[in-house]
Design a protein around this motif. Structure first.
Motif, short mmCIF file in Angstrom:
data_model
loop_
_atom_site.label_atom_id
_atom_site.label_comp_id
_atom_site.label_asym_id
_atom_site.label_seq_id
_atom_site.Cartn_x
_atom_site.Cartn_y
_atom_site.Cartn_z
N ARG A 694 -38.45 -4.94 -25.29
CA ARG A 694 -37.74 -4.15 -26.27
C ARG A 694 -37.67 -2.68 -25.86
O ARG A 694 -36.66 -2.01 -26.04
CB ARG A 694 -38.46 -4.27 -27.63
N PHE A 695 -38.74 -2.21 -25.26
CA PHE A 695 -38.77 -0.80 -24.87
C PHE A 695 -38.23 -0.59 -23.46
O PHE A 695 -38.27 0.52 -22.93
CB PHE A 695 -40.20 -0.25 -24.97
N GLY A 696 -37.76 -1.67 -22.84
CA GLY A 696 -37.18 -1.53 -21.52
C GLY A 696 -38.20 -1.13 -20.46
O GLY A 696 -37.91 -0.35 -19.57
N LEU A 697 -39.41 -1.65 -20.58
CA LEU A 697 -40.45 -1.31 -19.61
C LEU A 697 -40.74 -2.54 -18.75
O LEU A 697 -40.73 -3.65 -19.24
CB LEU A 697 -41.73 -0.88 -20.35
N SER A 698 -41.00 -2.28 -17.49
CA SER A 698 -41.35 -3.41 -16.62
C SER A 698 -42.85 -3.62 -16.68
O SER A 698 -43.62 -2.67 -16.80
CB SER A 698 -40.92 -3.11 -15.17
N THR A 699 -43.24 -4.85 -16.64
CA THR A 699 -44.67 -5.12 -16.74
C THR A 699 -45.11 -5.99 -15.56
O THR A 699 -44.36 -6.85 -15.09
CB THR A 699 -45.01 -5.82 -18.06
N GLN A 700 -46.31 -5.72 -15.08
CA GLN A 700 -46.86 -6.52 -13.99
C GLN A 700 -47.81 -7.59 -14.53
O GLN A 700 -48.31 -8.41 -13.79
CB GLN A 700 -47.63 -5.64 -13.01
N THR A 701 -48.04 -7.54 -15.81
CA THR A 701 -49.02 -8.46 -16.37
C THR A 701 -48.42 -9.86 -16.46
O THR A 701 -47.28 -10.02 -16.92
CB THR A 701 -49.46 -8.00 -17.76
N ALA A 702 -49.18 -10.84 -16.02
CA ALA A 702 -48.72 -12.22 -16.12
C ALA A 702 -48.64 -12.60 -17.60
O ALA A 702 -49.48 -12.19 -18.39
CB ALA A 702 -49.71 -13.14 -15.40
N PRO A 703 -47.61 -13.36 -17.96
CA PRO A 703 -47.41 -13.70 -19.38
C PRO A 703 -48.66 -14.26 -20.05
O PRO A 703 -48.93 -13.95 -21.22
CB PRO A 703 -46.30 -14.74 -19.34
N ASP A 704 -49.45 -15.01 -19.30
CA ASP A 704 -50.62 -15.62 -19.93
C ASP A 704 -51.72 -14.60 -20.22
O ASP A 704 -52.57 -14.83 -21.08
CB ASP A 704 -51.18 -16.73 -19.03
N ASP A 705 -51.70 -13.49 -19.50
CA ASP A 705 -52.73 -12.49 -19.72
C ASP A 705 -52.34 -11.52 -20.84
O ASP A 705 -53.13 -10.66 -21.22
CB ASP A 705 -52.98 -11.68 -18.45
N GLN A 706 -51.14 -11.66 -21.31
CA GLN A 706 -50.69 -10.76 -22.37
C GLN A 706 -51.35 -11.13 -23.70
O GLN A 706 -51.96 -12.19 -23.84
CB GLN A 706 -49.17 -10.82 -22.49
N PHE A 707 -51.18 -10.22 -24.65
CA PHE A 707 -51.76 -10.46 -25.96
C PHE A 707 -50.67 -10.48 -27.03
O PHE A 707 -49.61 -9.87 -26.86
CB PHE A 707 -52.77 -9.36 -26.31
N VAL A 708 -51.00 -11.15 -28.08
CA VAL A 708 -50.11 -11.15 -29.22
C VAL A 708 -50.78 -10.37 -30.35
O VAL A 708 -51.95 -10.61 -30.65
CB VAL A 708 -49.81 -12.57 -29.71
N VAL A 709 -50.06 -9.41 -30.89
CA VAL A 709 -50.58 -8.70 -32.05
C VAL A 709 -49.74 -9.15 -33.24
O VAL A 709 -48.53 -8.89 -33.29
CB VAL A 709 -50.46 -7.17 -31.86
N LEU A 710 -50.38 -9.86 -34.14
CA LEU A 710 -49.65 -10.38 -35.29
C LEU A 710 -49.67 -9.32 -36.40
O LEU A 710 -50.73 -8.93 -36.87
CB LEU A 710 -50.30 -11.67 -35.77
N CYS A 711 -48.51 -8.88 -36.77
CA CYS A 711 -48.43 -7.82 -37.77
C CYS A 711 -47.74 -8.31 -39.02
O CYS A 711 -46.91 -9.22 -38.97
CB CYS A 711 -47.62 -6.64 -37.24
N GLU A 712 -48.07 -7.67 -40.11
CA GLU A 712 -47.44 -8.01 -41.37
C GLU A 712 -46.58 -6.83 -41.77
O GLU A 712 -47.05 -5.70 -41.77
CB GLU A 712 -48.50 -8.26 -42.42
N THR A 713 -45.36 -7.10 -42.09
CA THR A 713 -44.50 -6.01 -42.57
C THR A 713 -44.24 -6.25 -44.05
O THR A 713 -44.84 -7.12 -44.66
CB THR A 713 -43.19 -5.97 -41.79
N GLU A 714 -43.34 -5.48 -44.56
CA GLU A 714 -43.12 -5.52 -46.00
C GLU A 714 -42.69 -6.91 -46.46
O GLU A 714 -42.01 -7.63 -45.76
CB GLU A 714 -42.04 -4.49 -46.38
N GLY A 715 -43.11 -7.25 -47.63
CA GLY A 715 -42.74 -8.53 -48.20
C GLY A 715 -43.40 -9.69 -47.48
O GLY A 715 -42.83 -10.78 -47.37
N ASN A 716 -44.59 -9.43 -46.94
CA ASN A 716 -45.36 -10.45 -46.26
C ASN A 716 -44.63 -11.08 -45.08
O ASN A 716 -44.94 -12.18 -44.65
CB ASN A 716 -45.79 -11.56 -47.23
#
Lengths: 777, 162
Positions: A694-716
């Motif tokens: 989304r931010f147009g940044l290149s990443t060297q991290t392998a997809p499996d090493d990435q993390f997921v941050v689960l966020c809650e926005t308005e209206g659950n």
């Protein structure tokens, strides 16, 4: 000039506080709390507003406030009954006073007859009940005591000032016979006290004002002026006698001139026609040979006077049985009342009398004597009894807040530097750091508390709005407020006023139905808008709820389609439709009313709330009502965040929106036909946003090493952010990007990390909405 | 730190400078010399990295922390369409004020303080559109051509879609 402007600014500050206080008091009075202290608070507020207005020459405001004050005064001493009608009139009057204040502040002119109707009603009420009693000073002094007792006019200067025996000691009259001007010739005796000069009042100005009323003659009474050698620089030696010829002028008008020196001088006003000679032998008030000791009034004469008062046959017996016999009786003369009683010394003396001391304290006489001395506190500084406060420039507070923010960051940076080896080696240092951490926390909390204010200051403006809306829309609307003592950061509160106004307007205009419709729907005729505030974790929830018709989803959707806000082929969920009312340029009102319907209201709500880091959520139940929830940050200055890495750069995600984090290898992603990914969490499918992408940044991290941050926005609504790494939690100070740059999509701001680098704050809600827009496009 | 304050010693010189003259800070990008009026310059500091901003054009190098304030950095070379600078410790950020905002401009080096006469400022010749867009004028100083940077133009249009 700028000095005066400063004073004006302070005055308007005070006015807004006083007006808020008025709203509060009347809210309580409306609820049925009609105690004397409520009325006194109202009276004080109006009096203070009037006082300042007079000083700045806002004559319209003074005029109205004065009429209002007079009515209040009569209400206070029971001459006018406080009926619901009177309460409503007063509430309306508060609004008018507020309008006058606003007009004065903005330099606009209200129509000359603005509030004239109310004013005449005040007068009618006051006249109707008190045709024969036309003196507002009496009430002012009696108010606080239920006991039947005659107020005493006291002279702070000591007995001697101008009232030597043989002269014209005319007592102020509280229950005088009707004093309609016959030939319009008034005799006024004006004896200023030291306090009058101390407050920088100038008798000359008063005389000028008097002279404007009619033809005037002033004689200075110089009999008390001592030889120059005895002159005390600050003592007051001069009094004046004024003959004012002004046909048709009422005593009230003369009193008004002396309004602002009230309590700081003795004013005796008598009509020449009625007062034969020098004011002796008046029907109700007596001219008595006053104590002749010129400077120090002695105890005996004072006590004698007191006894007179007690024993006075004209008055009902007063609760002073054991007091009177102790007094060395020394009758001064046959009189119903005594007059010159130096207030301060009298109070002192009264307290010094040994045996029945407690009783004396409780007597109205002592209280009355003490009162003029403290009358200033009563009128102006009545609030000082409660919390003491100082006015501080908000900028100064903000500077402290900012510095404390930096301190918190430095402290957390220091703590991070401590690794295990260091910990083992420098135990003292570790302990010191722990104490530092605690102290910084405490400091931070205290500083935040300075900025925090109860939402009351905003809420209290809303009842008026609801009243006006009810009148304009011909609906019956009741506004309930709950949790108005909830405290929020001052900046947030300032930003709340507009959104709340729009939301309440919206509820009143679109939500609440007309009384007929409500009755037909089996609802009570009066619609209720409930405004509430509560704290929920690190957020404040402000909820505006109405029991109206709810959002007409069909109409909303149709309008949104017509305006191109929603593409024709997309079918939003009910909840999404509800949120559409916040879209810019959206309005469902069939007819544009002057209240709402221009389509600028609700998106203002959204943008204002977003600006302060909050969010809006609306929920509607067709036919039952609608609830709008504002979720606001508790403070704007410091944010608890999770520090993450995306494409090698540091980003922070507000902790308040994070539900959980997990490693990508453990997360179960699913592909959707469009090619995007969704995350399955406990049976729920969540939209995935890859921040790097989304931010147009290149990443060297392998997809499996990435993390997921689960966020809650308005209206659950949940959203899963994919980041390269999770670094940890910390507190950060929010810095604006817009200050030197501009708003960046998906970024809520910046912050400075312990190492001095800038990290960007992810705008989770913003990411989600831009995502929706992109999908719609 | 590495920041070098020019404000103090400059004030004497401005006093000497007549009304019809202009003092410029000259800096270089490759072979080319550019200048900005000295009064707009707040400080000059060595390049020390910047946090990249997403969704911005390539000439926005990111933001830096300038004593607690976030300041955006513009890559002047990239702004002139010459590709991004590969900054080293020897590259320089010139922090200046544009309106009420502070911005930093990444350049190769700061070369000089020039005093030029206002009469010597020429219009930018028509032709290269980027030059005319970003320069206020051209001045010749000791046979060098110095382009006067239009800061407002340089910092505008930073957003991807703007």
């Amino acid at each position: 000039m700028s000095d005066l402007d400063d004073f004006k600014a302070t005055y308007f500050d005070e006015c807004s506080e006083l007006l808020t206080e008025l709203e509060e008091q009347f809210a309580a009075i409306e609820e049925g709390e009609r105690g004397a202290d409520r009325l006194n608070a109202v009276f004080r507020a109006i009096h203070s507003i009037k006082g300042g207005a007079g000083a700045f020459g806002f004559s319209a405001l003074v005029g109205f406030a004065h009429a209002y004050e007079t009515l209040l005064d009569y209400v206070r001493d029971g001459r006018v009954e406080l009926t619901d009608d009177v309460v409503n009139l007063c509430i309306r009057a508060n609004d008018i006073v507020a309008d006058h204040v606003n007009a004065a502040q903005s330099g606009e002119d209200l129509p000359a007859d603005y509030g004239a109707e109310e004013k005449s009603r005040f007068d009618a009420l006051a006249r109707g009940e008190t045709a024969s009693e036309d003196d507002d000073m009496g009430g002012e002094m009696v108010e606080e005591f239920d006991i039947d007792f005659t107020p005493v006019m006291v002279n702070l200067d000591g007995g001697g000032s101008g009232f030597a025996a043989g002269e014209a000691p005319v007592e102020d009259v509280f229950e005088a016979a009707p004093m309609e001007a016959a030939d319009g010739q008034w005799e006024i005796r004006f004896t200023p006290h030291r306090a009058l000069y101390a407050r920088a009042n100038d008798p000359l100005l008063l005389f000028r004002e008097l002279a404007a009323l009619g033809t005037m003659q002033v004689r200075a009474i110089l009999s008390d002026v001592p030889p120059l050698s005895d002159f005390e620089p600050f003592a007051v030696y001069c009094a004046w006698e004024i003959t004012l010829v002004a046909p048709g002028l009422g005593e009230e008008a003369i009193r008004e001139v002396f309004e602002f020196v009230d309590g700081d001088c003795d004013i005796v006003i008598a009509q020449a026609g009625i007062v034969p000679g020098a004011g002796l032998d008046l029907g109700d008030f007596d001219a008595a040979p006053a104590p002749t000791e010129p400077q120090e009034p002695d105890l005996s004469s004072l006590l004698a006077l007191t006894e007179e008062e007690v024993a006075s046959p004209a008055r009902p017996a007063e609760p002073l049985p054991s007091f009177a016999p102790d007094l060395p009786a020394e009758p001064v003369g046959a009189q119903d009342k005594f007059e010159e009683a130096p207030a301060l010394s009298f109070a002192d003396l009264a307290a010094e009398i040994p045996p029945p001391a407690p009783k004396i304290e409780a007597t109205p006489v002592a209280a009355a004597a003490a009162k003029p001395a403290s009358s200033e506190g009563e009128e102006g500084g009545g609030r000082s009894v409660g919390v003491q406060s100082i006015r501080v420039d908000l900028d100064k507070v903000d500077r402290v807040v900012n510095m404390v923010g930096e301190l918190v960051i430095t402290q957390s940076m220091l703590t991070q530097q401590m690794d295990e080896t260091l910990r083992a080696r420098y135990t003292e240092l570790v302990r010191g750091l722990e104490v530092l951490a605690q102290t910084t926390r405490g400091l931070q909390d205290s500083v935040m508390a300075i900025r925090a204010q109860p939402v009351k200051s905003v809420f209290s403006r809303m009842p008026r709005l609801a009243r006006e809306l009810a009148t304009k829309t011909n609906k019956k609307i009741k506004l309930e407020t709950i949790g108005e003592n909830t405290e929020i950061d001052k900046t947030v509160i300032e930003q709340l006023s507009d959104p709340l106004t729009h939301m309440i307007r919206n509820s009143a205009d679109h939500g609440i139905e007309s009384p007929e419709k409500r009755l037909a729907a089996g609802k009570p005729e009066t619609g209720t808008i409930r405004l509430s505030a509560e704290q929920a974790g690190g957020n404040i929830l402000i909820i505006v709820e109405d029991d109206g018709a709810g959002i007409n989803r069909e109409k909303v959707l149709q309008l949104a389609r017509n305006k191109g806000i929603v593409a024709a082929d997309i079918t939003p969920t009910d909840e999404q439709i509800d949120q559409l009312i916040f879209a810019p340029g959206f309005s469902t009102a069939e007819a544009v009313s002057d209240i709402s319907g221009r389509g600028v209201g609700m998106d203002v709500v959204l943008s204002n709330i977003k600006k302060i880091g909050g969010s809006v959520h609306v929920r509607s139940w067709t036919g039952k009502g609608c609830r709008m929830t504002l979720r606001l940050p508790l403070t704007l200055a410091v944010l608890d965040v999770m520090l993450v890495k995306v494409g090698g750069g540091p980003y922070v995600v507000p902790l308040s929106s994070i539900v959980e984090t997990m490693q990508c290898s453990r997360a179960s992603f699913e592909r959707v036909p469009s090619g995007g990914r969704v995350l399955q969490v406990r049976g729920e499918y969540v939209q995935v946003i890859d921040l790097g992408q989304r931010f147009g940044l290149s990443t060297q991290t392998a997809p499996d090493d990435q993390f997921v941050v689960l966020c809650e926005t308005e209206g659950n609504q949940k959203v899963a952010l994919v980041v390269d790494d999770i670094i940890g939690q910390q507190q950060v100070v929010i810095k604006s990007l817009e200050e030197n740059f501009e708003r960046v999509e998906g970024i809520a701001g910046g912050t400075i990390l312990g190492d001095g680098n800038v990290a960007l704050i992810v705008d989770v809600q913003g990411l989600r909405t831009t995502h929706l827009h992109q999908n719609a496009a | 730190m590495e920041a070098l304050s020019l404000r103090d010693d400059v004030s004497d010189k401005s006093a000497l400078a007549g009304q019809n003259t202009l003092q410029l800070i000259a800096f270089s990008i490759g072979e080319q010399t550019y200048g900005v009026e000295i009064t707009t310059v707040r400080e000059i500091r060595a390049w020390n990295g910047a946090t990249p901003l997403p969704n911005t054009r390539e000439f926005v190098r990111g933001v830096i922390n300038l004593r607690g304030t976030i300041v955006p950095i513009f890559d002047l070379r990239a702004r002139f369409g010459d590709g991004q600078t590969s900054p080293t410790k020897n590259h320089v950020v010139v922090v200046m004020s544009v309106g009420d905002k502070w911005v930093g401009i990444l350049v190769d080096a700061v070369s000089d303080i020039l005093t030029v006469s206002k009469d010597d400022i020429h219009n930018v010749p028509e032709g290269n559109s980027i030059d005319t867009e970003l320069l206020n004028g051209i001045v010749t100083h000791e046979s060098r051509m110095v382009g006067l940077i239009d800061l407002h133009a340089v910092v505008s249009g930073a957003k991807m879609d703007g």
